[in-house]
Design a protein around this motif. Structure first.
Motif, PDB file in Angstrom:
ATOM      1  N   VAL A 158       0.834  -1.193   0.000  1.00 42.15           N
ATOM      2  CA  VAL A 158       0.000   0.000   0.000  1.00 42.15           C
ATOM      3  C   VAL A 158       0.875   1.252   0.000  1.00 42.15           C
ATOM      4  CG1 VAL A 158      -1.751   1.303   1.245  1.00 42.15           C
ATOM      5  CG2 VAL A 158      -1.861  -1.207   1.194  1.00 42.15           C
ATOM      6  N   HIS A 159       0.716   2.047  -1.028  1.00 42.87           N
ATOM      7  CA  HIS A 159       1.427   3.327  -1.103  1.00 42.87           C
ATOM      8  C   HIS A 159       0.672   4.386  -0.311  1.00 42.87           C
ATOM      9  CE1 HIS A 159       3.571   6.769  -2.683  1.00 42.87           C
ATOM     10  NE2 HIS A 159       2.440   7.276  -3.145  1.00 42.87           N
ATOM     11  N   PHE A 199      -3.581   5.390   1.223  1.00 41.35           N
ATOM     12  CA  PHE A 199      -4.973   5.017   1.421  1.00 41.35           C
ATOM     13  C   PHE A 199      -5.710   6.257   1.899  1.00 41.35           C
ATOM     14  CE2 PHE A 199      -7.449   4.473   5.360  1.00 41.35           C
ATOM     15  CZ  PHE A 199      -8.645   4.017   4.834  1.00 41.35           C
ATOM     16  N   THR A 244      -9.937   8.125   2.559  1.00 40.11           N
ATOM     17  CA  THR A 244     -11.382   8.152   2.395  1.00 40.11           C
ATOM     18  C   THR A 244     -11.768   9.526   1.861  1.00 40.11           C
ATOM     19  OG1 THR A 244     -11.717   8.942   4.656  1.00 40.11           O
ATOM     20  CG2 THR A 244     -11.714   6.564   4.308  1.00 40.11           C
ATOM     21  N   PHE A 299     -13.681   5.238  -0.490  1.00 39.64           N
ATOM     22  CA  PHE A 299     -12.277   5.078  -0.107  1.00 39.64           C
ATOM     23  C   PHE A 299     -11.472   4.548  -1.275  1.00 39.64           C
ATOM     24  CE2 PHE A 299     -14.173   0.961   0.943  1.00 39.64           C
ATOM     25  CZ  PHE A 299     -13.239   0.044   0.480  1.00 39.64           C
ATOM     26  N   TYR A 333      -7.406   2.800  -2.442  1.00 40.38           N
ATOM     27  CA  TYR A 333      -6.080   2.280  -2.122  1.00 40.38           C
ATOM     28  C   TYR A 333      -5.203   2.422  -3.357  1.00 40.38           C
ATOM     29  CZ  TYR A 333      -7.125   0.282   2.427  1.00 40.38           C
ATOM     30  OH  TYR A 333      -7.440   0.125   3.750  1.00 40.38           O
ATOM     31  N   GLN A 338      10.596   0.796  -3.991  1.00 45.99           N
ATOM     32  CA  GLN A 338       9.794  -0.159  -3.228  1.00 45.99           C
ATOM     33  C   GLN A 338       9.022  -1.149  -4.091  1.00 45.99           C
ATOM     34  OE1 GLN A 338       8.082   3.114  -0.978  1.00 45.99           O
ATOM     35  NE2 GLN A 338       8.719   2.117   0.918  1.00 45.99           N
ATOM     36  N   LEU A 353       5.507  -0.531   4.806  1.00 44.40           N
ATOM     37  CA  LEU A 353       4.248  -0.386   4.063  1.00 44.40           C
ATOM     38  C   LEU A 353       3.221  -1.400   4.541  1.00 44.40           C
ATOM     39  CD1 LEU A 353       5.790  -0.118   0.491  1.00 44.40           C
ATOM     40  CD2 LEU A 353       4.985   1.766   1.923  1.00 44.40           C
ATOM     41  N   ASN A 354       1.977  -0.982   4.468  1.00 46.60           N
ATOM     42  CA  ASN A 354       0.904  -1.927   4.756  1.00 46.60           C
ATOM     43  C   ASN A 354       0.712  -2.873   3.566  1.00 46.60           C
ATOM     44  OD1 ASN A 354      -1.243  -3.160   6.024  1.00 46.60           O
ATOM     45  ND2 ASN A 354      -2.729  -1.612   5.423  1.00 46.60           N
ATOM     46  N   HIS A 355       0.194  -4.030   3.840  1.00 51.52           N
ATOM     47  CA  HIS A 355      -0.126  -4.998   2.794  1.00 51.52           C
ATOM     48  C   HIS A 355      -1.556  -5.469   3.010  1.00 51.52           C
ATOM     49  CE1 HIS A 355       4.228  -4.952   3.100  1.00 51.52           C
ATOM     50  NE2 HIS A 355       4.318  -5.539   1.920  1.00 51.52           N
ATOM     51  N   LEU A 356      -2.177  -5.895   1.927  1.00 51.07           N
ATOM     52  CA  LEU A 356      -3.546  -6.388   2.062  1.00 51.07           C
ATOM     53  C   LEU A 356      -3.545  -7.670   2.885  1.00 51.07           C
ATOM     54  CD1 LEU A 356      -5.069  -5.871  -1.500  1.00 51.07           C
ATOM     55  CD2 LEU A 356      -5.101  -4.338   0.472  1.00 51.07           C
ATOM     56  N   LEU A 362     -12.393  -3.705   1.572  1.00 53.86           N
ATOM     57  CA  LEU A 362     -11.968  -3.833   0.190  1.00 53.86           C
ATOM     58  C   LEU A 362     -12.265  -5.255  -0.279  1.00 53.86           C
ATOM     59  CD1 LEU A 362     -10.395  -2.155  -1.967  1.00 53.86           C
ATOM     60  CD2 LEU A 362      -8.317  -3.170  -1.044  1.00 53.86           C
ATOM     61  N   GLY A 420      -9.975  -1.344   4.280  1.00 49.60           N
ATOM     62  CA  GLY A 420     -11.264  -0.880   3.782  1.00 49.60           C
ATOM     63  C   GLY A 420     -11.467   0.574   4.130  1.00 49.60           C
ATOM     64  N   SER A 421     -12.698   0.922   4.457  1.00 49.37           N
ATOM     65  CA  SER A 421     -13.021   2.326   4.669  1.00 49.37           C
ATOM     66  C   SER A 421     -12.578   2.834   6.031  1.00 49.37           C
ATOM     67  CB  SER A 421     -14.521   2.552   4.501  1.00 49.37           C
ATOM     68  OG  SER A 421     -15.231   1.875   5.517  1.00 49.37           O
TER      69      SER A 421
END
Lengths: 133, 136
Positions: free
Chosen positions: A34-35, A37, A39, A124, A126, B22, B31-34, B65, B134-135
């Motif tokens: 994730v670069h 994120f 809302t 939102f 991503y 990256q 970094l976050n990952h799903l 998501l 998600g949101s």
């Protein structure tokens, strides 16, 4: 032996097997990173929403937002979020939920012909480090 | 120097210049990952011109998501399409498919709305995965 790095699911022997779905992490398969994120809660009149990512290439992007639902009557903002993109064109009306991806930004647009300009739409997005191609 | 876990793609030195980009990494602790919250398969059937909505409950309390793919088990068994949303009542142009599936995400469930615009009854099989991201 070729070196690798794997994290297997509980109950799966990390040293055996080649089924990718058995691993949470596998050196051969990059994870989507994730670069950014965010809302949005934006009046229809204020779309498109521009989000700068400055990656310099076209990244993989996923967007969900509320939809302006109508069946010949006054459009209603849905509670649930719908996956972008959609584009419907009737004889005299249009429904748009669209995310355009550029090399350094994305543009999110949601509209419907009959909707009041002050109507708020939530959603939102991503943006991933990983390029589309 | 801080501590963290970086895993580069095969052939790329994790301490080298290329790894500073990256997108050349498999995993980056910065970094976050799903992260998968759930996945499964649903089968949707609709008569000619009909629709079917299938929901799948979750307990996340926000809109997650979702990524889903589907195929018509009879007319296009080898053609998997990613779901989109809210397709027109007529004139679907997605690779000459008569099937469309909208993907929606709610605070208590995710859903898939199958719209069959063929002249005969249809069935699609759908694979979905939803994420903690998600949101919220």
């Amino acid at each position: 032996m070729t070196q690798t790095f794997r994290v297997s699911k509980p109950g799966i022997d990390v040293t055996s097997g080649t089924v990718p779905n058995n691993y949470y992490l596998d050196l051969i398969y990059p994870l989507l990173k994730v670069h950014s994120f965010g809302t949005f809660n934006t009046n229809v009149a204020s779309f498109p929403v521009t989000v700068n990512h400055n990656l310099g290439y076209y990244p993989f992007v996923l967007t969900f937002s509320q939809f302006l639902d109508s069946n010949g009557g006054t459009p209603v903002v849905t509670n649930e979020y719908y996956q972008h993109d959609w584009f419907l064109r009737g004889a005299s009306k249009e429904w748009i939920g669209q995310t355009k991806v550029f090399e350094n930004k994305i543009e999110i647009n949601v509209s419907q012909t009959d909707i009041a300009s002050g109507t708020s739409i939530k959603g939102f997005y991503y943006i991933f480090k990983d390029p589309i191609a | 120097m801080g501590y963290g876990l970086l895993i580069s793609k095969p052939g790329i030195d994790v301490l080298g210049t290329l790894a500073q980009d990256q997108k050349n990494l498999i995993f980056d602790y910065n970094l976050n990952h799903l992260k998968t919250a759930g996945y499964g398969t649903v089968t949707l059937s609709a008569s000619a011109g009909g629709t079917q909505l299938q929901t799948v409950g979750h307990s996340l309390e926000y809109q997650p998501l979702v990524v889903a793919y589907y195929h018509n088990t009879t007319t296009n068994p080898d053609r998997w399409l990613i779901t989109t949303s809210v397709v027109p009542n007529t004139g679907i142009s997605r690779i000459a498919s008569d099937d469309s599936v909208a993907c929606l995400s709610g605070t208590a469930s995710i859903g898939f709305l199958y719209k069959n615009q063929a002249g005969a009854a249809g069935t699609v099989e759908l694979l979905y995965e939803y994420f903690y991201e998600g949101s919220s």
